[in-house]
Enzyme design. Sequence first.
Site, PDB file in Angstrom:
ATOM      1  N   CYS A  20       0.855  -1.188   0.000  1.00 42.70           N
ATOM      2  CA  CYS A  20       0.000   0.000   0.000  1.00 42.70           C
ATOM      3  C   CYS A  20       0.888   1.234   0.000  1.00 42.70           C
ATOM      4  CB  CYS A  20      -0.932   0.004   1.208  1.00 42.70           C
ATOM      5  SG  CYS A  20      -1.978   1.471   1.282  1.00 42.70           S
ATOM      6  N   ASP A  76      -9.839   3.433  -5.107  1.00 44.07           N
ATOM      7  CA  ASP A  76      -8.803   4.287  -4.523  1.00 44.07           C
ATOM      8  C   ASP A  76      -9.094   5.732  -4.890  1.00 44.07           C
ATOM      9  OD1 ASP A  76      -6.401   5.475  -3.639  1.00 44.07           O
ATOM     10  OD2 ASP A  76      -5.321   3.613  -3.996  1.00 44.07           O
TER      11      ASP A  76
END
Length: 342
Positions: free
Chosen positions: A98, A260
């Site tokens: 991430c 996202d």
Amino acid sequence: MFVRTVDYHTGGEPFRIVLDGAPTIPGDSVAERRAIALGAGGRATAPRPSALDDIRQLLSREPRGHAGMYGGFLVPPDDDEAHLGVLFWHKDGYSTACGHGTMALGAWAVDSGLVAAPADGVARVRIDVPSGRVTATVHRSGGRTTGVTFRNVPSRVSALKLPLTTSRGTVEVAVAHSGACYASLPAAALGLSVEPGQLPELTAAGREIRELLAGSEAVAHPTDARLSGVYGVVLYDELPSEEGGLNQRNVTVFADGQIDRSPCGSGTSARLAVLAAEGRLAPGEELRHESIIGTVFTGRVLPGGDPQGGGVVTEVTGTAHRTGESGFVLEPDDDLGAGFLL
């Protein structure tokens, strides 16, 4: 149950850092702790029930979270060379990488005093994640954090023009491993563009492509099976160049249809490796990578390496800001328990 957190956002994407209230996670490495968190027979988007996963659900579901929530459990690093370790989580389970979370953790480590930093200059925060060791270089000016540069594990391209037959026609996708596996393709190849009004169609397309790639040789990691399988699908638009540089807008659909809000840190690493393999981006040249909400990361490939061999090292720069601190409780008579998703 009481869980204490501090929240950041990186380019608009949330990152909830769990400070207290999570059980100790056994294991000799961050990667092993993730495997234990998934549980025997558990999958990245379907962990086995556990006390730890109860907390993930509590923090990522309404009414305490939402379907776009992201965060991490702090764990010990693999050795003394790193400052901290982290298990990344989202609404469906646990990821192996991430980038936006790494940037948020770097900012938090400096802002909280965990890692000493100058008033003006940079501080490097080394973080062990399930895919390896990454670094967040925190930029400082006047005693404030002004930006963070995320240096990822090497990114490697496994396919450049892999044909897929979708419900919108046959397309060609690129596949790259950058701590997690990402497939990418132009949104226009599906008759779409990266804009909020088309988000339902973009999400559906991302989920379909992820499903079509399941079992493909291209999504198998060459050395670590735990990193295999498509994590995210990057749908992008080409934008007019600024001063001759590459300029793209993307939306990344990851896990089981999560979106996202940022340009996606590790997804940007994957795009950088693909652009290098295509001969469109030389070492040191920048990609301006815009998100569906208009926030921007800039990325570059460092000299050396081979995007279609052992991989290239990438750096992605953005901003991370603290948004709040919380103490979450679950009362024993709360019929909703860990919450719900819509």
